[in-house]
Design a protein around this motif. Sequence first.
Motif, PDB file in Angstrom:
ATOM      1  N   LEU A   1       7.275  26.962  19.243  1.00 46.96           N
ATOM      2  CA  LEU A   1       5.890  26.526  19.050  1.00 46.96           C
ATOM      3  C   LEU A   1       5.548  26.555  17.571  1.00 46.96           C
ATOM      4  N   THR A   2       5.083  25.443  17.035  1.00 48.36           N
ATOM      5  CA  THR A   2       4.591  25.416  15.666  1.00 48.36           C
ATOM      6  C   THR A   2       3.187  26.012  15.618  1.00 48.36           C
ATOM      7  N   ASP A   3       2.701  26.287  14.415  1.00 53.64           N
ATOM      8  CA  ASP A   3       1.372  26.881  14.290  1.00 53.64           C
ATOM      9  C   ASP A   3       0.281  25.964  14.840  1.00 53.64           C
ATOM     10  N   ASP A   4       0.439  24.656  14.660  1.00 53.56           N
ATOM     11  CA  ASP A   4      -0.611  23.778  15.189  1.00 53.56           C
ATOM     12  C   ASP A   4      -0.575  23.726  16.716  1.00 53.56           C
ATOM     13  N   ILE A   5       0.608  23.900  17.317  1.00 58.14           N
ATOM     14  CA  ILE A   5       0.676  23.978  18.783  1.00 58.14           C
ATOM     15  C   ILE A   5       0.022  25.262  19.272  1.00 58.14           C
ATOM     16  N   VAL A   6       0.266  26.373  18.568  1.00 56.95           N
ATOM     17  CA  VAL A   6      -0.397  27.639  18.912  1.00 56.95           C
ATOM     18  C   VAL A   6      -1.914  27.459  18.888  1.00 56.95           C
ATOM     19  N   GLU A   7      -2.407  26.775  17.860  1.00 61.99           N
ATOM     20  CA  GLU A   7      -3.850  26.549  17.744  1.00 61.99           C
ATOM     21  C   GLU A   7      -4.356  25.691  18.896  1.00 61.99           C
ATOM     22  N   HIS A   8      -3.592  24.698  19.298  1.00 60.75           N
ATOM     23  CA  HIS A   8      -4.032  23.841  20.404  1.00 60.75           C
ATOM     24  C   HIS A   8      -4.004  24.592  21.734  1.00 60.75           C
ATOM     25  N   ILE A   9      -3.060  25.494  21.919  1.00 58.53           N
ATOM     26  CA  ILE A   9      -3.070  26.325  23.127  1.00 58.53           C
ATOM     27  C   ILE A   9      -4.350  27.151  23.169  1.00 58.53           C
ATOM     28  N   PHE A  10      -4.734  27.711  22.023  1.00 57.55           N
ATOM     29  CA  PHE A  10      -5.983  28.477  21.927  1.00 57.55           C
ATOM     30  C   PHE A  10      -7.190  27.589  22.261  1.00 57.55           C
ATOM     31  N   LEU A  11      -7.219  26.381  21.708  1.00 55.80           N
ATOM     32  CA  LEU A  11      -8.352  25.488  21.929  1.00 55.80           C
ATOM     33  C   LEU A  11      -8.437  25.007  23.379  1.00 55.80           C
ATOM     34  N   PHE A  12      -7.279  24.773  23.988  1.00 56.69           N
ATOM     35  CA  PHE A  12      -7.266  24.179  25.325  1.00 56.69           C
ATOM     36  C   PHE A  12      -7.275  25.211  26.452  1.00 56.69           C
ATOM     37  N   ALA A  13      -6.928  26.453  26.163  1.00 57.61           N
ATOM     38  CA  ALA A  13      -6.854  27.474  27.215  1.00 57.61           C
ATOM     39  C   ALA A  13      -8.141  27.596  28.034  1.00 57.61           C
TER      40      ALA A  13
ATOM     41  N   ASP B   1       0.851  -1.186   0.000  1.00 56.35           N
ATOM     42  CA  ASP B   1       0.000   0.000   0.000  1.00 56.35           C
ATOM     43  C   ASP B   1       0.892   1.243   0.000  1.00 56.35           C
ATOM     44  N   ALA B   2       0.833   2.017  -1.064  1.00 57.54           N
ATOM     45  CA  ALA B   2       1.717   3.183  -1.205  1.00 57.54           C
ATOM     46  C   ALA B   2       1.421   4.269  -0.188  1.00 57.54           C
ATOM     47  N   LEU B   3       0.210   4.255   0.373  1.00 56.97           N
ATOM     48  CA  LEU B   3      -0.189   5.307   1.308  1.00 56.97           C
ATOM     49  C   LEU B   3      -0.352   4.782   2.736  1.00 56.97           C
ATOM     50  N   GLU B   4       0.256   3.638   3.036  1.00 59.68           N
ATOM     51  CA  GLU B   4       0.049   3.038   4.359  1.00 59.68           C
ATOM     52  C   GLU B   4       0.579   3.920   5.489  1.00 59.68           C
ATOM     53  N   THR B   5       1.495   4.828   5.181  1.00 64.05           N
ATOM     54  CA  THR B   5       2.010   5.743   6.205  1.00 64.05           C
ATOM     55  C   THR B   5       0.884   6.541   6.848  1.00 64.05           C
ATOM     56  N   LEU B   6      -0.183   6.795   6.086  1.00 61.44           N
ATOM     57  CA  LEU B   6      -1.301   7.580   6.616  1.00 61.44           C
ATOM     58  C   LEU B   6      -2.061   6.833   7.704  1.00 61.44           C
ATOM     59  N   ASN B   7      -1.830   5.520   7.823  1.00 61.04           N
ATOM     60  CA  ASN B   7      -2.486   4.744   8.873  1.00 61.04           C
ATOM     61  C   ASN B   7      -1.773   4.877  10.218  1.00 61.04           C
ATOM     62  N   LYS B   8      -0.570   5.437  10.190  1.00 58.95           N
ATOM     63  CA  LYS B   8       0.231   5.510  11.411  1.00 58.95           C
ATOM     64  C   LYS B   8      -0.225   6.669  12.293  1.00 58.95           C
ATOM     65  N   ASP B   9       0.079   6.538  13.563  1.00 61.17           N
ATOM     66  CA  ASP B   9      -0.238   7.595  14.526  1.00 61.17           C
ATOM     67  C   ASP B   9       0.889   8.622  14.509  1.00 61.17           C
ATOM     68  N   ILE B  10       0.850   9.491  13.518  1.00 60.81           N
ATOM     69  CA  ILE B  10       1.867  10.525  13.363  1.00 60.81           C
ATOM     70  C   ILE B  10       1.173  11.880  13.241  1.00 60.81           C
ATOM     71  N   PRO B  11       1.874  12.966  13.543  1.00 60.68           N
ATOM     72  CA  PRO B  11       1.248  14.296  13.482  1.00 60.68           C
ATOM     73  C   PRO B  11       0.764  14.644  12.078  1.00 60.68           C
ATOM     74  N   LEU B  12      -0.203  15.549  12.037  1.00 58.50           N
ATOM     75  CA  LEU B  12      -0.763  15.990  10.766  1.00 58.50           C
ATOM     76  C   LEU B  12       0.324  16.543   9.847  1.00 58.50           C
ATOM     77  N   GLY B  13       1.279  17.277  10.398  1.00 60.25           N
ATOM     78  CA  GLY B  13       2.341  17.841   9.580  1.00 60.25           C
ATOM     79  C   GLY B  13       3.138  16.778   8.852  1.00 60.25           C
ATOM     80  N   GLU B  14       3.399  15.661   9.523  1.00 53.06           N
ATOM     81  CA  GLU B  14       4.129  14.567   8.884  1.00 53.06           C
ATOM     82  C   GLU B  14       3.294  13.929   7.775  1.00 53.06           C
ATOM     83  N   LYS B  15       1.995  13.779   8.004  1.00 52.48           N
ATOM     84  CA  LYS B  15       1.124  13.233   6.964  1.00 52.48           C
ATOM     85  C   LYS B  15       1.079  14.166   5.753  1.00 52.48           C
TER      86      LYS B  15
END
Length: 375
Positions: A209-221, A6-20
Amino acid sequence: MFKHQDALETLNKDIPLGEKLRFIHAFLHQQFDFIDRIAIALYDEKTDLLKTYVHSSGLDIPLQHYQSTLAEAPSLQEIIRLGRPRVVNDMSFLAGSSKVHSQRIGAQGYGSSYTLPMYSNGCFFGFLFFNSYRSDVFSESALHYIDLYGHLLELIVINELAEVRALVASIKTATNMALQRDFETGYHLERMSNYARLIARDLADKYGLTDDIVEHIFLFAPLHDIGKIGIPDHILLKPGKLSAEEYEIMQKHVGKGVEIIDAMVANFGLQEVKHIDILRNVAHYHHEAINGSGYPQGLKGEEIPPEARIVAVADVFDALTSRRSYKDAWSNDAAFALLLELSDSKFDRDCVQTLIARREEVEQIQARFREETIS
């Protein structure tokens, strides 16, 4: 039977969105070598803000830690109005733009772009950008395949955000129940989370802090005080000063907050939510002090996670500038002065100075989320 890989099997892994995203970019690049950047920006309807989130452009980062109102981007508004993607095969026109985001994209030297609006259940929530340093490359035949991967990315983003939002929604539901006990107002949570995003965005490079971490700080604050649900009313709602024994009980809300978060994560099957430690850190450490005088562990300086330092400043500033049944609202000047006075002892000076430097945006947040009545 099992020879096919499967050429796209990496997408099944538990990896961050940025890596996908980077994986899909590399996969697409094998067929369309002109694609030099893929980027995702998220939209916040409450504030009309469009915010950079993740990208695959390597060291070429024309836009990072950036946000702008959608109202300031009429060409992007047109995409939403028409409900169709946009192809620009000659981006030379950006050279004369007065918009910061257009100037940065133009200065990077991109020759063409393809912008795909993202929708979840019919509701717009962001854009997916494909950029190339070459001109005239986004042909109809190429877009036929690029669209497939664009919508695959859209579904991946929806899935990731759905997990986060399910967790936030479940905890907010519990928080709203607690709000009936009147220890803080709903708009307080809106304001302080937006202040936290301001601080996190401006200190992102310094704190790593990456942009997605900034967004999660906003969501979790807004979930920082969830543990107060476990504090008895006679202490939580006491109008006067707490006794030493009562204050010791009140301090336990930070530990109770982590317990509640862990229980909800387990009960709702949300163990795969990314950056869950940010939420735990915000709940557990937002009462730590820079000089070690805080609780629960007496952490000092950089021992305190940056997200907790950020939320502490955002939370106290809004508490000071908000009217309550037991006090009048402080002016912004008075609140800023106190935060500065307590910098390097209770609060992180960088966080305080960043908030003060963003006074205009602070006042815009206050105007947008102004309390109408306080019971």
